[in-house]
Design a protein around this motif. Structure first.
Motif, PDB file in Angstrom:
ATOM      1  N   GLN A 461     -27.418   3.925   3.983  1.00  0.00           N
ATOM      2  CA  GLN A 461     -26.911   3.965   2.607  1.00  0.00           C
ATOM      3  C   GLN A 461     -25.457   4.416   2.535  1.00  0.00           C
ATOM      4  O   GLN A 461     -24.742   4.079   1.595  1.00  0.00           O
ATOM      5  CB  GLN A 461     -27.782   4.865   1.735  1.00  0.00           C
ATOM      6  CG  GLN A 461     -27.716   6.345   2.054  1.00  0.00           C
ATOM      7  CD  GLN A 461     -28.321   7.194   0.931  1.00  0.00           C
ATOM      8  OE1 GLN A 461     -28.194   6.879  -0.243  1.00  0.00           O
ATOM      9  NE2 GLN A 461     -28.993   8.269   1.306  1.00  0.00           N
ATOM     10  N   GLY A 462     -24.995   5.162   3.512  1.00  0.00           N
ATOM     11  CA  GLY A 462     -23.613   5.623   3.513  1.00  0.00           C
ATOM     12  C   GLY A 462     -22.655   4.553   4.004  1.00  0.00           C
ATOM     13  O   GLY A 462     -23.044   3.419   4.280  1.00  0.00           O
ATOM     14  N   LYS A 463     -21.387   4.932   4.094  1.00  0.00           N
ATOM     15  CA  LYS A 463     -20.397   4.014   4.648  1.00  0.00           C
ATOM     16  C   LYS A 463     -20.280   4.285   6.135  1.00  0.00           C
ATOM     17  O   LYS A 463     -19.800   5.336   6.564  1.00  0.00           O
ATOM     18  CB  LYS A 463     -19.038   4.183   3.970  1.00  0.00           C
ATOM     19  CG  LYS A 463     -18.005   3.200   4.520  1.00  0.00           C
ATOM     20  CD  LYS A 463     -16.763   3.167   3.677  1.00  0.00           C
ATOM     21  CE  LYS A 463     -15.775   2.143   4.237  1.00  0.00           C
ATOM     22  NZ  LYS A 463     -14.581   2.021   3.394  1.00  0.00           N
ATOM     23  N   ALA A 464     -20.735   3.331   6.926  1.00  0.00           N
ATOM     24  CA  ALA A 464     -20.814   3.474   8.374  1.00  0.00           C
ATOM     25  C   ALA A 464     -19.562   2.913   9.044  1.00  0.00           C
ATOM     26  O   ALA A 464     -18.684   2.331   8.407  1.00  0.00           O
ATOM     27  CB  ALA A 464     -22.057   2.748   8.886  1.00  0.00           C
ATOM     28  N   VAL A 465     -19.530   3.085  10.366  1.00  0.00           N
ATOM     29  CA  VAL A 465     -18.496   2.477  11.200  1.00  0.00           C
ATOM     30  C   VAL A 465     -19.190   1.572  12.213  1.00  0.00           C
ATOM     31  O   VAL A 465     -20.139   1.998  12.878  1.00  0.00           O
ATOM     32  CB  VAL A 465     -17.672   3.534  11.962  1.00  0.00           C
ATOM     33  CG1 VAL A 465     -16.555   2.864  12.761  1.00  0.00           C
ATOM     34  CG2 VAL A 465     -17.101   4.572  11.006  1.00  0.00           C
ATOM     35  N   VAL A 466     -18.749   0.341  12.316  1.00  0.00           N
ATOM     36  CA  VAL A 466     -19.283  -0.605  13.303  1.00  0.00           C
ATOM     37  C   VAL A 466     -18.462  -0.496  14.581  1.00  0.00           C
ATOM     38  O   VAL A 466     -17.240  -0.588  14.553  1.00  0.00           O
ATOM     39  CB  VAL A 466     -19.247  -2.044  12.759  1.00  0.00           C
ATOM     40  CG1 VAL A 466     -19.453  -3.058  13.883  1.00  0.00           C
ATOM     41  CG2 VAL A 466     -20.291  -2.233  11.675  1.00  0.00           C
ATOM     42  N   ASN A 467     -19.143  -0.303  15.696  1.00  0.00           N
ATOM     43  CA  ASN A 467     -18.491  -0.181  16.999  1.00  0.00           C
ATOM     44  C   ASN A 467     -19.137  -1.177  17.970  1.00  0.00           C
ATOM     45  O   ASN A 467     -20.155  -0.870  18.560  1.00  0.00           O
ATOM     46  CB  ASN A 467     -18.642   1.251  17.517  1.00  0.00           C
ATOM     47  CG  ASN A 467     -17.883   1.519  18.799  1.00  0.00           C
ATOM     48  OD1 ASN A 467     -17.090   0.700  19.233  1.00  0.00           O
ATOM     49  ND2 ASN A 467     -18.150   2.661  19.420  1.00  0.00           N
ATOM     50  N   SER A 468     -18.654  -2.390  18.049  1.00  0.00           N
ATOM     51  CA  SER A 468     -17.320  -2.791  17.645  1.00  0.00           C
ATOM     52  C   SER A 468     -17.322  -4.298  17.417  1.00  0.00           C
ATOM     53  O   SER A 468     -18.307  -4.984  17.659  1.00  0.00           O
ATOM     54  CB  SER A 468     -16.312  -2.436  18.752  1.00  0.00           C
ATOM     55  OG  SER A 468     -16.674  -3.115  19.954  1.00  0.00           O
ATOM     56  N   ILE A 469     -16.143  -4.797  16.973  1.00  0.00           N
ATOM     57  CA  ILE A 469     -15.901  -6.236  16.937  1.00  0.00           C
ATOM     58  C   ILE A 469     -14.614  -6.501  17.720  1.00  0.00           C
ATOM     59  O   ILE A 469     -13.809  -5.600  17.927  1.00  0.00           O
ATOM     60  CB  ILE A 469     -15.798  -6.798  15.508  1.00  0.00           C
ATOM     61  CG1 ILE A 469     -14.606  -6.178  14.749  1.00  0.00           C
ATOM     62  CG2 ILE A 469     -17.088  -6.542  14.741  1.00  0.00           C
ATOM     63  CD1 ILE A 469     -14.339  -6.812  13.388  1.00  0.00           C
ATOM     64  N   ALA A 491     -16.634   0.314   7.847  1.00  0.00           N
ATOM     65  CA  ALA A 491     -15.383   0.281   8.600  1.00  0.00           C
ATOM     66  C   ALA A 491     -15.673  -0.326   9.971  1.00  0.00           C
ATOM     67  O   ALA A 491     -16.842  -0.424  10.371  1.00  0.00           O
ATOM     68  CB  ALA A 491     -14.814   1.687   8.737  1.00  0.00           C
ATOM     69  N   VAL A 492     -14.635  -0.725  10.709  1.00  0.00           N
ATOM     70  CA  VAL A 492     -14.855  -1.371  12.001  1.00  0.00           C
ATOM     71  C   VAL A 492     -13.963  -0.786  13.088  1.00  0.00           C
ATOM     72  O   VAL A 492     -12.786  -0.501  12.852  1.00  0.00           O
ATOM     73  CB  VAL A 492     -14.618  -2.904  11.943  1.00  0.00           C
ATOM     74  CG1 VAL A 492     -15.667  -3.591  11.096  1.00  0.00           C
ATOM     75  CG2 VAL A 492     -13.218  -3.236  11.439  1.00  0.00           C
ATOM     76  N   VAL A 493     -14.543  -0.608  14.266  1.00  0.00           N
ATOM     77  CA  VAL A 493     -13.756  -0.375  15.469  1.00  0.00           C
ATOM     78  C   VAL A 493     -13.413  -1.742  16.052  1.00  0.00           C
ATOM     79  O   VAL A 493     -14.309  -2.576  16.250  1.00  0.00           O
ATOM     80  CB  VAL A 493     -14.535   0.459  16.505  1.00  0.00           C
ATOM     81  CG1 VAL A 493     -13.752   0.550  17.812  1.00  0.00           C
ATOM     82  CG2 VAL A 493     -14.823   1.852  15.957  1.00  0.00           C
ATOM     83  N   VAL A 494     -12.132  -1.970  16.283  1.00  0.00           N
ATOM     84  CA  VAL A 494     -11.674  -3.240  16.844  1.00  0.00           C
ATOM     85  C   VAL A 494     -11.197  -2.987  18.268  1.00  0.00           C
ATOM     86  O   VAL A 494     -10.241  -2.235  18.487  1.00  0.00           O
ATOM     87  CB  VAL A 494     -10.532  -3.846  16.001  1.00  0.00           C
ATOM     88  CG1 VAL A 494     -10.051  -5.153  16.619  1.00  0.00           C
ATOM     89  CG2 VAL A 494     -10.996  -4.079  14.565  1.00  0.00           C
ATOM     90  N   MET A 495     -11.863  -3.598  19.233  1.00  0.00           N
ATOM     91  CA  MET A 495     -11.479  -3.444  20.629  1.00  0.00           C
ATOM     92  C   MET A 495     -10.241  -4.287  20.936  1.00  0.00           C
ATOM     93  O   MET A 495     -10.086  -5.390  20.409  1.00  0.00           O
ATOM     94  CB  MET A 495     -12.622  -3.881  21.551  1.00  0.00           C
ATOM     95  CG  MET A 495     -13.906  -3.080  21.390  1.00  0.00           C
ATOM     96  SD  MET A 495     -13.699  -1.331  21.762  1.00  0.00           S
ATOM     97  CE  MET A 495     -13.234  -1.413  23.499  1.00  0.00           C
ATOM     98  N   ALA A 496      -9.379  -3.771  21.773  1.00  0.00           N
ATOM     99  CA  ALA A 496      -8.205  -4.520  22.230  1.00  0.00           C
ATOM    100  C   ALA A 496      -8.658  -5.516  23.297  1.00  0.00           C
ATOM    101  O   ALA A 496      -8.503  -5.321  24.505  1.00  0.00           O
ATOM    102  CB  ALA A 496      -7.148  -3.574  22.772  1.00  0.00           C
ATOM    103  N   PHE A 497      -9.246  -6.609  22.809  1.00  0.00           N
ATOM    104  CA  PHE A 497      -9.910  -7.588  23.661  1.00  0.00           C
ATOM    105  C   PHE A 497      -9.782  -8.932  22.960  1.00  0.00           C
ATOM    106  O   PHE A 497     -10.079  -9.053  21.784  1.00  0.00           O
ATOM    107  CB  PHE A 497     -11.397  -7.200  23.789  1.00  0.00           C
ATOM    108  CG  PHE A 497     -12.088  -7.649  25.043  1.00  0.00           C
ATOM    109  CD1 PHE A 497     -11.965  -8.938  25.525  1.00  0.00           C
ATOM    110  CD2 PHE A 497     -12.924  -6.768  25.726  1.00  0.00           C
ATOM    111  CE1 PHE A 497     -12.629  -9.348  26.668  1.00  0.00           C
ATOM    112  CE2 PHE A 497     -13.597  -7.162  26.883  1.00  0.00           C
ATOM    113  CZ  PHE A 497     -13.443  -8.452  27.351  1.00  0.00           C
ATOM    114  N   ASP A 498      -9.307  -9.953  23.658  1.00  0.00           N
ATOM    115  CA  ASP A 498      -9.256 -11.279  23.063  1.00  0.00           C
ATOM    116  C   ASP A 498      -9.817 -12.313  24.034  1.00  0.00           C
ATOM    117  O   ASP A 498     -10.467 -11.960  25.023  1.00  0.00           O
ATOM    118  CB  ASP A 498      -7.839 -11.635  22.600  1.00  0.00           C
ATOM    119  CG  ASP A 498      -6.849 -11.776  23.759  1.00  0.00           C
ATOM    120  OD1 ASP A 498      -7.270 -11.743  24.944  1.00  0.00           O
ATOM    121  OD2 ASP A 498      -5.633 -11.917  23.475  1.00  0.00           O
TER     122      ASP A 498
END
Length: 607
Positions: A461-469, A491-498
């Protein structure tokens, strides 16, 4: 100002734009009062609720007020017109319980669409009848909270049990909204929220339906503080609730029902200070009193004087009445606020606004945020053993101890080959929801599998953080996952990955993070303060010369992100840097201390 702005720009609304214009013009607008209170004055019997259409229905339907839109539309139209005559700028549809779930109590599952369309048409006709150029009238399609909750167990002996899922709620609200839109509403009113997860399912449904139909209407969101604790029934504080639903970019946020205006005052005052959108309040007519004709204590004079004081204090933009209020109450409220200026929407500092049962707000001046990582099966053999053996009570203790020891976010990872990761994630998150000493902090859902991440988001129910995209699997998948995270309110964790691999030097860190930021902010519309970059912490002292700059490049990457990507936060798996020294804990602690000192100095936010 934060990007994107709250609420949506007026030009984005395909319906209800005039309502938005009226709000921004500086006058206080007035909602209607209680529908149920007015229906009770008719003293209807079972046959009145049945009509011809439901004459042979096998269950009693008395008290199913929404049914009257089909069998006694004259009553509903009369009530709407009484409120319009009293001065209401906005009337809400008779659809508080007009859903498949709520109608299930009467085994009338399949009439939900008809109820909503008919109710909207009745309100539309009444509003059009009373609209003038000087005072246009608007119809708000009411989406109620549902009689089942997604974050509270119905069984005291099984805290992880649920009697409804996020997906079921989403489908229920979608069906309701289609009917309301087909009936001609101007505004969507998501009201009387006592479980924020239900509300998040409704917000997801609203955004999905808007996208499908190519429309956008103003959305009003209203929660219910149930007692003097200042929390909604599912446990959130007012600010945590706001952080959880803010992604809807509502045109109003506010409170209704449960309490009278006098007891609501401190929570309305709080919302008026922290919300960068308009504030709407429609309280009950005091506290319940079975001896009163309306079932509530307050007279029109009392309720209107309390709302007048709210207006004079600069708290409100929209006012109205909930349970126990009548057209007489609304007439008195209209008179009391007629010449008073509306609240000025404040400029709110840009922060990453997360929440569990309580808020966690992060900005450039915040201290380093500690993420508890012991509820991670890939990093803790002890936790993995507890999950494998289904010792969830002991697993909860691991989470609890982290919070007690200062973790401000709890990272949960169930990615292990021998586990049903999705099942374990859902079960553990549902159990955490019943433990307020754990669930008071935000959750970080940690998985390399999107289906596990999405299943987890449907439990919080809260505002979570997604780890990762990341952009590892290409831009389109990256954008789709980001769009869904935004719709779930995370919110999102964005990995330095392409597509070409992980960033392992400074230039690649800059290239990938800048590219990801521009895609998220400019193309997806993702708030930059909800982006957390992880520029990859790698092990030093491996014996390979090309690894010697790993720590320095990370720290310099942190500095670049902090200086060049406004409002983005930065995280890292700190323990990775000392992996070459595993077994030598003193050395590892020394490395972590020095590494963190310099990384935090350059802008590292959490880890």
């Amino acid at each position: 100002m934060t990007y994107p702005t709250l609420p949506y720009p007026i030009s984005s609304y395909t319906h209800g734009a005039e309502f938005a214009r009226r709000l921004t013009a500086g006058s206080i607008l007035v909602l209607d009062g209680a529908m149920g209170t007015m229906i009770q004055t008719y003293k209807l019997g079972e046959q009145d609720f049945r009509g011809e259409r439901f004459a042979d229905h096998h269950k009693d339907v008395r008290g199913n007020n929404e049914l009257l839109s089909l069998v006694r539309p004259d009553i509903i139209s009369t009530i709407h017109e009484q409120y319009l005559e009293a001065g209401s700028d906005v009337i809400s549809t008779n659809t508080f319980g007009a859903t498949r779930v709520a109608q299930g109590d009467y085994e009338l599952f399949d009439i939900a669409y008809d109820l909503n369309k008919a109710s909207a048409e009745l309100a539309r006709a009444a509003a059009d009848k009373y609209s003038t150029a000087e005072q246009p009238r608007f119809v708000a399609g009411a989406l109620g909270p549902q009689p089942k909750t997604a974050s509270i167990s119905p069984d005291v002996n099984d805290p992880g049990a649920r009697n409804i899922t996020f997906d079921q709620l989403k489908e229920t609200y979608s069906e309701q909204l289609h009917g309301l839109l087909d009936g001609g509403i101007d505004i969507v009113l998501l009201e009387t929220i006592f479980d924020t997860l239900n509300a998040k399912a409704a917000i997801f449904a609203i955004e999905t339906v808007f996208e499908e139909r190519g429309v956008r209407l103003p959305v009003m969101v209203s929660g219910t503080v149930t007692d003097a604790s200042g929390r909604i029934l599912s446990g959130q504080t007012v600010e945590a609730f706001w952080n959880s639903v803010r992604h809807a970019r509502p045109i109003t946020i506010g409170l209704n029902c449960a309490l009278g205006a006098a007891l609501m005052r401190p929570y309305v005052a709080e919302l008026s200070k922290i919300c960068d959108t308009f504030v709407c309040v429609y309280p009950n007519a005091g506290l319940p009193n079975p001896m009163s004709e309306t079932g509530f204590d307050e007279t029109p004079v009392v309720t209107s004087s309390l709302l007048q004081e709210f207006a004079e204090a600069g708290f409100v933009n929209v006012v109205g009445g909930c349970c126990g209020t009548t057209p007489e109450h609304i007439a008195a409220i209209c008179e009391s606020v007629r010449d008073l200026p509306a609240r000025q929407v404040p400029e709110i500092p840009v922060k990453t606004r997360l929440s569990g049962l309580e808020p966690l707000n992060i900005d450039d001046d915040s201290l380093f945020v500690n993420v508890g990582e012991r509820t991670n099966v890939t990093g803790s053999k002890a936790f993995l053993r507890l999950i494998r053996e289904e010792k969830y009570s002991e697993a909860l203790d691991v989470a609890r101890h982290q919070v007690e020891n200062g973790a401000q976010i709890i990272d949960i990872n169930m990615d292990e080959a021998m586990l049903d990761s999705k099942h374990c994630m859902v079960k553990f998150l549902n159990l955490i929801a019943s433990e307020p000493d754990i669930s008071r902090v935000p959750i970080m859902i940690d998985s390399s599998k999107w289906e596990v991440i999405e299943a987890g988001l449907k439990c919080i129910q809260g505002k979570a953080v997604v780890n990762s995209i990341s952009m590892k699997e290409g831009i389109e998948e990256f954008k789709e996952h980001a769009k869904l995270c935004l719709r779930y309110g995370a919110a999102v964790v964005v990995m330095a990955f392409d597509e070409n691999g992980q960033a392992d030097n400074l230039a690649r860190r800059i290239e990938i993070c800048e590219r990801a930021y521009r895609i998220l902010v400019d193309e997806v519309g993702f708030p930059p303060e909800d982006i957390v970059f992880d520029p990859n912490v790698f092990a030093i002292a491996t014996g390979l010369e090309e690894h010697n700059r790993y720590a320095l490049d990370f720290i310099e990457g942190v500095k670049w992100i902090h200086q060049n990507l406004p409002h983005a936060r930065i995280s890292g798996g700190i323990s990775n840097v000392s992996f070459s020294f595993r077994g030598n804990e003193l050395m590892r602690e020394a490395i972590h201390t020095v590494f963190l000192y310099y990384a935090i100095k350059e802008g590292l936010t959490m880890g």
